[in-house]
Design a protein around this motif. Structure first.
Motif, PDB file in Angstrom:
ATOM      1  N   PHE A 125       8.869   4.122  -0.055  1.00 55.63           N
ATOM      2  CA  PHE A 125       7.476   4.493   0.211  1.00 55.63           C
ATOM      3  C   PHE A 125       6.726   3.194   0.430  1.00 55.63           C
ATOM      4  O   PHE A 125       6.809   2.284  -0.410  1.00 55.63           O
ATOM      5  N   ILE A 126       6.011   3.097   1.530  1.00 56.24           N
ATOM      6  CA  ILE A 126       5.285   1.863   1.841  1.00 56.24           C
ATOM      7  C   ILE A 126       3.866   2.218   2.264  1.00 56.24           C
ATOM      8  O   ILE A 126       3.663   3.042   3.167  1.00 56.24           O
ATOM      9  N   ALA A 127       2.910   1.592   1.590  1.00 61.75           N
ATOM     10  CA  ALA A 127       1.508   1.887   1.903  1.00 61.75           C
ATOM     11  C   ALA A 127       0.674   0.637   1.729  1.00 61.75           C
ATOM     12  O   ALA A 127       1.090  -0.324   1.073  1.00 61.75           O
ATOM     13  N   ARG A 128      -0.513   0.667   2.348  1.00 58.39           N
ATOM     14  CA  ARG A 128      -1.475  -0.403   2.096  1.00 58.39           C
ATOM     15  C   ARG A 128      -2.773   0.235   1.646  1.00 58.39           C
ATOM     16  O   ARG A 128      -3.166   1.302   2.123  1.00 58.39           O
ATOM     17  N   ALA A 129      -3.405  -0.430   0.689  1.00 55.77           N
ATOM     18  CA  ALA A 129      -4.706   0.032   0.225  1.00 55.77           C
ATOM     19  C   ALA A 129      -5.577  -1.199   0.043  1.00 55.77           C
ATOM     20  O   ALA A 129      -5.103  -2.329   0.173  1.00 55.77           O
ATOM     21  N   SER A 130      -6.847  -0.975  -0.241  1.00 51.17           N
ATOM     22  CA  SER A 130      -7.756  -2.109  -0.376  1.00 51.17           C
ATOM     23  C   SER A 130      -8.700  -1.888  -1.550  1.00 51.17           C
ATOM     24  O   SER A 130      -9.200  -0.776  -1.761  1.00 51.17           O
ATOM     25  N   SER A 131      -8.942  -2.966  -2.268  1.00 49.93           N
ATOM     26  CA  SER A 131      -9.870  -2.882  -3.391  1.00 49.93           C
ATOM     27  C   SER A 131     -11.285  -2.591  -2.915  1.00 49.93           C
ATOM     28  O   SER A 131     -12.136  -2.152  -3.685  1.00 49.93           O
ATOM     29  N   THR A 132     -11.533  -2.823  -1.638  1.00 48.66           N
ATOM     30  CA  THR A 132     -12.873  -2.559  -1.112  1.00 48.66           C
ATOM     31  C   THR A 132     -13.124  -1.058  -0.972  1.00 48.66           C
ATOM     32  O   THR A 132     -14.249  -0.638  -0.715  1.00 48.66           O
ATOM     33  N   ASP A 133     -12.078  -0.249  -1.134  1.00 51.34           N
ATOM     34  CA  ASP A 133     -12.205   1.206  -1.050  1.00 51.34           C
ATOM     35  C   ASP A 133     -11.430   1.837  -2.216  1.00 51.34           C
ATOM     36  O   ASP A 133     -10.316   2.334  -2.034  1.00 51.34           O
ATOM     37  N   PRO A 134     -12.008   1.805  -3.428  1.00 50.27           N
ATOM     38  CA  PRO A 134     -11.268   2.281  -4.597  1.00 50.27           C
ATOM     39  C   PRO A 134     -10.872   3.748  -4.507  1.00 50.27           C
ATOM     40  O   PRO A 134      -9.795   4.118  -4.981  1.00 50.27           O
ATOM     41  N   ASN A 135     -11.682   4.578  -3.876  1.00 56.24           N
ATOM     42  CA  ASN A 135     -11.314   5.995  -3.778  1.00 56.24           C
ATOM     43  C   ASN A 135     -10.107   6.183  -2.861  1.00 56.24           C
ATOM     44  O   ASN A 135      -9.180   6.936  -3.179  1.00 56.24           O
ATOM     45  N   GLY A 136     -10.128   5.476  -1.742  1.00 53.13           N
ATOM     46  CA  GLY A 136      -8.993   5.532  -0.826  1.00 53.13           C
ATOM     47  C   GLY A 136      -7.750   4.963  -1.499  1.00 53.13           C
ATOM     48  O   GLY A 136      -6.647   5.505  -1.359  1.00 53.13           O
TER      49      GLY A 136
ATOM     50  N   LEU B  85       5.432  -5.877   3.793  1.00 54.71           N
ATOM     51  CA  LEU B  85       5.756  -4.486   4.140  1.00 54.71           C
ATOM     52  C   LEU B  85       7.038  -4.408   4.968  1.00 54.71           C
ATOM     53  O   LEU B  85       7.833  -3.493   4.821  1.00 54.71           O
ATOM     54  N   VAL B  86       7.196  -5.408   5.834  1.00 55.46           N
ATOM     55  CA  VAL B  86       8.403  -5.453   6.672  1.00 55.46           C
ATOM     56  C   VAL B  86       9.627  -5.707   5.789  1.00 55.46           C
ATOM     57  O   VAL B  86      10.673  -5.069   5.933  1.00 55.46           O
ATOM     58  N   VAL B  87       9.462  -6.648   4.851  1.00 54.65           N
ATOM     59  CA  VAL B  87      10.573  -6.950   3.929  1.00 54.65           C
ATOM     60  C   VAL B  87      10.898  -5.707   3.097  1.00 54.65           C
ATOM     61  O   VAL B  87      12.066  -5.380   2.881  1.00 54.65           O
ATOM     62  N   ALA B  88       9.849  -5.008   2.655  1.00 56.62           N
ATOM     63  CA  ALA B  88      10.072  -3.809   1.834  1.00 56.62           C
ATOM     64  C   ALA B  88      10.873  -2.770   2.619  1.00 56.62           C
ATOM     65  O   ALA B  88      11.830  -2.188   2.105  1.00 56.62           O
ATOM     66  N   LEU B  89      10.509  -2.582   3.872  1.00 61.48           N
ATOM     67  CA  LEU B  89      11.222  -1.587   4.683  1.00 61.48           C
ATOM     68  C   LEU B  89      12.673  -1.998   4.902  1.00 61.48           C
ATOM     69  O   LEU B  89      13.594  -1.208   4.705  1.00 61.48           O
ATOM     70  N   ALA B  90      12.853  -3.273   5.275  1.00 58.51           N
ATOM     71  CA  ALA B  90      14.215  -3.759   5.540  1.00 58.51           C
ATOM     72  C   ALA B  90      15.069  -3.700   4.288  1.00 58.51           C
ATOM     73  O   ALA B  90      16.280  -3.529   4.357  1.00 58.51           O
ATOM     74  N   SER B  91      14.436  -3.844   3.121  1.00 55.31           N
ATOM     75  CA  SER B  91      15.203  -3.874   1.871  1.00 55.31           C
ATOM     76  C   SER B  91      15.444  -2.481   1.319  1.00 55.31           C
ATOM     77  O   SER B  91      16.207  -2.331   0.366  1.00 55.31           O
ATOM     78  N   GLY B  92      14.765  -1.477   1.855  1.00 52.98           N
ATOM     79  CA  GLY B  92      15.087  -0.114   1.430  1.00 52.98           C
ATOM     80  C   GLY B  92      14.035   0.594   0.600  1.00 52.98           C
ATOM     81  O   GLY B  92      14.332   1.631  -0.006  1.00 52.98           O
ATOM     82  N   ALA B  93      12.802   0.061   0.534  1.00 55.42           N
ATOM     83  CA  ALA B  93      11.761   0.756  -0.240  1.00 55.42           C
ATOM     84  C   ALA B  93      11.590   2.178   0.302  1.00 55.42           C
ATOM     85  O   ALA B  93      11.709   2.415   1.506  1.00 55.42           O
TER      86      ALA B  93
ATOM     87  N   PRO C 283      -4.500   4.831  12.110  1.00 54.00           N
ATOM     88  CA  PRO C 283      -4.719   6.073  12.865  1.00 54.00           C
ATOM     89  C   PRO C 283      -3.435   6.869  13.049  1.00 54.00           C
ATOM     90  O   PRO C 283      -3.208   7.449  14.099  1.00 54.00           O
ATOM     91  N   VAL C 284      -2.577   6.850  12.040  1.00 48.86           N
ATOM     92  CA  VAL C 284      -1.269   7.513  12.174  1.00 48.86           C
ATOM     93  C   VAL C 284      -0.941   8.240  10.873  1.00 48.86           C
ATOM     94  O   VAL C 284      -1.479   7.932   9.825  1.00 48.86           O
TER      95      VAL C 284
ATOM     96  N   ASP D 188       1.536  -4.575  12.907  1.00 48.11           N
ATOM     97  CA  ASP D 188       0.386  -4.304  12.057  1.00 48.11           C
ATOM     98  C   ASP D 188      -0.430  -5.586  11.897  1.00 48.11           C
ATOM     99  O   ASP D 188       0.123  -6.676  11.866  1.00 48.11           O
ATOM    100  N   ASP D 189      -1.756  -5.473  11.834  1.00 44.35           N
ATOM    101  CA  ASP D 189      -2.574  -6.693  11.716  1.00 44.35           C
ATOM    102  C   ASP D 189      -2.943  -6.991  10.265  1.00 44.35           C
ATOM    103  O   ASP D 189      -3.815  -7.810   9.997  1.00 44.35           O
ATOM    104  N   ASN D 190      -2.321  -6.320   9.329  1.00 38.92           N
ATOM    105  CA  ASN D 190      -2.524  -6.547   7.897  1.00 38.92           C
ATOM    106  C   ASN D 190      -3.768  -5.845   7.351  1.00 38.92           C
ATOM    107  O   ASN D 190      -4.098  -5.990   6.189  1.00 38.92           O
ATOM    108  N   PHE D 191      -4.469  -5.093   8.186  1.00 39.86           N
ATOM    109  CA  PHE D 191      -5.683  -4.439   7.685  1.00 39.86           C
ATOM    110  C   PHE D 191      -5.687  -2.917   7.850  1.00 39.86           C
ATOM    111  O   PHE D 191      -6.665  -2.267   7.527  1.00 39.86           O
ATOM    112  N   PHE D 192      -4.584  -2.369   8.351  1.00 33.75           N
ATOM    113  CA  PHE D 192      -4.484  -0.907   8.405  1.00 33.75           C
ATOM    114  C   PHE D 192      -4.171  -0.368   7.019  1.00 33.75           C
ATOM    115  O   PHE D 192      -3.262  -0.846   6.348  1.00 33.75           O
TER     116      PHE D 192
END
Lengths: 279, 585
Positions: free
Chosen positions: A174-185, A164-172, A226-227, A243-247
């Protein structure tokens, strides 16, 4: 390519091809497949106007399981294939998908440049911190002391990569994290990503129950960030680096215009090009 | 030399009547500019000709030479010998020894007070001094290269007004002052040269006629791509292929296409695959190192049956090799570089003008046969500028990509007689499929079954084998029991050598192969009917073409290999001598 009528309210299952996945029982990728179909149904996309491109690896098998146009390319090159497709066919909804090895190791250079180029597409990386298809080697996101691979006895002793840090520094854009443990989210994040112009990067936690069984605990560790998504890269940088990799959730939304050259002829006849050569 | 009346006919035997001029100077002295203007002016006046840029690896500075050959007939190769060598300065000029051959009839022109390097003066030739820089200084905004240009025009009988037309056009953006300064320089140089006593008559008679073009092989390849329908290009810059891309970038835009500068060659080939999957004919240009990086994904194009075109402008190899010089040593990687059994197209242009046709044809073949085409051009074709007749406007009436939108029982990799399966493109409802580099069943579903593998292997081979390539596969001319078999840029010197032999009453057959893959054994055997001796000519140390022929073709009679590596050009004299030597052996 115009379609006469968008399909009337498709269901998630309408986006599935019916081909049985090669994935192990319990693999996170099943839920990612589900989340993708939910997102497409939510957006009511006509399957023929969507293309999903992948590289090589367990998660890269995804296109064959969908009823959209698909390209299962070579290892590490999903993003260039998707780039060529979207730039020459801006009318399509283009997604790229793959794993952490495909995207951050062999395809690392393309990841950086795809973020920088900012073509309007969504890139989903299913991160399980391991090479599954080759039976369990360390990937760029594996912790340095993970000791279960014969290839790196005692662990890699190399710090993991922070995509995510590399993505931001490189110019992405939109940056998001999701998890397969929550398919709706995850589906919600994917809709958000596909709707956002430019290059959208979705870091998708997707446990490997075979080679990293301890990742089954991820479902207890993930939580909504929470943001609200920030548009300020400086705020995003701090957020992503601490980030702790789980947000989970959308963490950054940029406003850079997408890269899309205009494909409009300015000459009536290609014989106009001859003029430059005539003496 | 001055027997222009008997030699101006294009039907005459022997090497074309011509003048060879080398214009030398250190980088920045403007020899390339002046050389280009001299060539275009010669075209204005009705001549044919060519100009090769020869320079060292320096980005700026170093030595540079514009090597020109002018003739009333089309020319496709340089001779070794030069009639005139003009040096604006002699800095590092000895580096061109070997490339520029002089004899006692040559004229060597230098600036007043200069010292001709021994390596050059040793070759002979009459030395004449002209006050190049002095005259340039006497003109406001004057430059020695323009004075040199005027002197050369005067010596060869090129009308000054032809130069004025070219200069006015090329200096338009710099304004009238720059044009006037250049023209004054040219006039001063011409006046001075007219005072050189005892100049032998070097004048050639121009043959004005049809519309004439000034074009490089790289530009011609770009135009061929667009004529072939290419509208998407992704590429990474590399010498000596970059000019194809630089020409395509603005011109693709004009026709509604686009060029994307990719992050590397891995990206460029894969962007093509994406573009082509979307229905847009796609092409890239590169050189050997780039082709090496692309080979894995060229295999993907073959397996997924996605049309792509890769133009390899070959340079000296292996590795970084000699980037600014020509060689035909990428034949093996183009033929055999893909892993697995991956039938594809390999074609090679045989002249600068033919870069247009061959690239257009390669695109047509890739699109029609849903496969990868590799075009093997090289530095000498790509970076040489030639004056040619307006190329024919070819369109291939049948073929091209056949796109189907018939959803009923659509199978992307259906096994059929032609081997060419129906192809849909994204946007077509009901025809969705996944293109795959994994072996697959007719529907595209990944499969490791033996039956699917053999069916798809056969199909991918069959579609190339069954296609009728017509007469385009080779250029075949002449008769006789001796044949010279060649390809690509070696065709120029071979053709001229054969003309020289014909002038002596000898009959020698020329076969230059444009289509290298798939192999055409029956056609080649027919073309060689009655031949007893075959000389195989190529610019390659490893005799790759010779070995390719031995591996795939059942050829009659004796064979001899003339395999010469770069960076020096193969010259007509070399081929002529080789044929004669074999004859007398």
């Amino acid at each position: 390519m115009e379609t006469a009528n968008p399909c009337p309210s498709l269901k998630p299952k309408d986006y599935k091809s019916g081909t049985k996945p090669v994935w192990c029982p319990g693999c996170g990728d099943y839920s990612v497949l589900l989340a993708i179909t939910k997102a497409m149904a939510e957006m009511n996309l006509s399957p023929e106007n969507v293309a999903l491109v992948s590289g090589i690896g367990c998660s890269s098998r995804l296109p064959a399981y969908l009823n959209v146009y698909g390209f299962h390319a070579v290892h590490g090159r999903a993003l260039p294939v998707a780039t060529g497709l979207k730039v020459s066919r801006p009318d399509l909804t283009v997604l790229a998908a793959g794993g952490d090895g495909d995207g951050f190791s062999i395809g690392g250079n393309h990841f950086m440049h795809a973020c920088r180029r900012n073509v309007d597409m969504t890139y989903i990386v299913m991160d399980n911190q391991v090479y599954g298809m080759t039976k369990g080697q360390a990937s760029p996101t594996t912790d340095p002391d993970w000791d279960n691979s014969k290839l790196t006895p005692g662990g890699t002793k190399i710090n993991p990569y922070y995509p995510l840090v590399v993505a931001l520094a490189s110019g992405a854009n939109f940056i998001a994290r999701a998890s397969s443990t929550d398919p709706n989210g995850a589906a919600k994040v994917l809709v958000d990503a596909m709707r956002h112009p430019g290059f959208s990067f979705v870091h998708m936690l997707s446990p490997c129950v075979t080679f990293r069984p301890e990742q089954k605990d991820w479902k207890k560790m993930v939580r909504q960030a929470p943001v609200e998504p920030t548009t300020d890269p400086a705020v995003a940088a701090k957020r992503l680096m601490t980030d702790d990799n789980f947000f989970l959730g959308t963490l950054y939304k940029g406003d850079r215009p997408a890269y899309q050259p205009e494909l409009k002829a300015t000459v009536d006849n290609i014989s106009d090009l001859d003029k430059g050569f005539i003496l | 030399m001055n027997d222009s009346t008997s030699l101006s006919s294009t039907n005459s035997k022997g090497a074309p009547h011509s003048l060879s001029i080398a214009l030398l100077g250190s980088g920045g002295s403007g020899v390339m500019t002046a050389g280009g203007q001299l060539l275009d002016a010669a075209g204005q006046a009705g001549w044919y000709g060519m100009m090769t840029r020869s320079s060292g690896p320096q980005i700026r500075g170093g030595e540079a030479a514009a090597l020109l050959r002018l003739s009333p007939q089309p020319v496709e190769t340089h001779k070794g010998r030069f009639d005139i060598l003009l040096a604006i300065d002699w800095l590092n000029a000895d580096r061109f020894v070997g490339e520029i051959i002089l004899d006692e009839k040559s004229i060597v022109i230098g600036d007043n007070g200069g010292t001709v390097p021994e390596a050059i003066s040793n070759m002979g030739g009459r030395y004449v001094e002209l006050p190049l820089s002095e005259l340039a200084k006497s003109i406001s905004g004057g430059r020695p290269n323009m004075v040199a240009l005027g002197a050369l025009a005067q010596l060869i009988g090129l009308p000054i007004n032809a130069l004025e037309v070219v200069l006015t056009k090329s200096l338009k953006k710099k304004g009238q002052e720059a044009i006037d300064a250049s023209i004054s320089g040219i006039r001063a140089g011409a006046d001075q040269a007219s005072e050189i006593p005892d100049i032998p008559d070097l004048k050639v008679t121009p043959s004005p006629g049809r519309e004439r073009w000034s074009i490089t092989g790289n530009e011609a390849a770009g135009l061929g791509a667009i004529r072939g329908g290419v509208r998407f290009v992704a590429a990474y810059p590399i010498t000596p292929g970059t000019e194809i891309l630089e020409w395509l970038a603005p011109n693709l835009k004009k026709v509604g296409g686009v060029l994307v500068q990719a992050e590397d060659e891995l990206a460029s080939i894969n962007q093509l695959i994406g573009g082509s999957f979307g229905g847009t004919p796609s092409l890239t240009a590169t050189s050997g190192p780039g082709l090496a990086l692309m080979t894995e994904s060229i295999g993907l194009a073959v397996a997924s049956e996605t049309p792509v075109v890769v133009v390899d402008v070959m340079r000296g190899g292996p590795s970084t090799g000699i980037p600014t010089k020509s060689e035909q040593s990428d034949l093996n990687i183009a033929l055999y570089g893909l892993h697995g059994d991956a039938p594809h197209i390999v074609v090679a242009p045989m002249s600068i003008g033919d870069c247009l046709f061959t690239t257009q044809w390669a695109t047509h073949l890739a699109e029609t046969l849903q496969t990868a085409s590799i075009v093997l051009s090289d530095q000498s074709l790509g970076q040489t500028r030639a004056l040619i007749d307006k190329p024919a406007d070819i369109s291939f009436v049948s073929g091209g990509r056949s796109i189907t939108s018939k959803a009923e029982s659509f199978q992307r990799y259906a096994v059929n007689d032609s081997g060419v399966s129906p192809m849909s493109i994204p946007g077509m409802p009901g025809c969705q499929y996944t293109a795959d580099g994994l072996e697959h069943s007719p529907t595209g579903t990944p499969s490791s079954r033996a039956e699917d593998h053999i069916q798809q292997l056969n199909k991918r081979k069959r579609k190339l084998d069954l296609f009728d390539y017509g007469d385009h596969w080779a250029k075949v001319s002449g008769d006789g029991e001796t044949a010279v078999l060649t390809w690509g840029s070696s065709t120029g010197p071979v053709s001229e050598a054969i003309s020289m032999l014909e002038a002596e009453g000898k009959h020698v057959r020329l076969i230059s192969m444009r289509l290298l893959l798939p192999i055409q054994p029956e056609r080649l055997v027919a073309a060689l009917n009655g031949v007893e001796k075959i000389l195989v000519v190529e610019q390659c140390h490893g005799a790759q073409f010779y070995h390719y022929l031995r591996a795939h073709y059942d050829l009659p009679g004796q064979m001899r290999s003339m395999a010469v590596p770069g960076p020096l050009m193969i010259r007509p004299d070399d081929v002529y001598s080789e044929v004669k030597a074999w004859e007398n052996a």
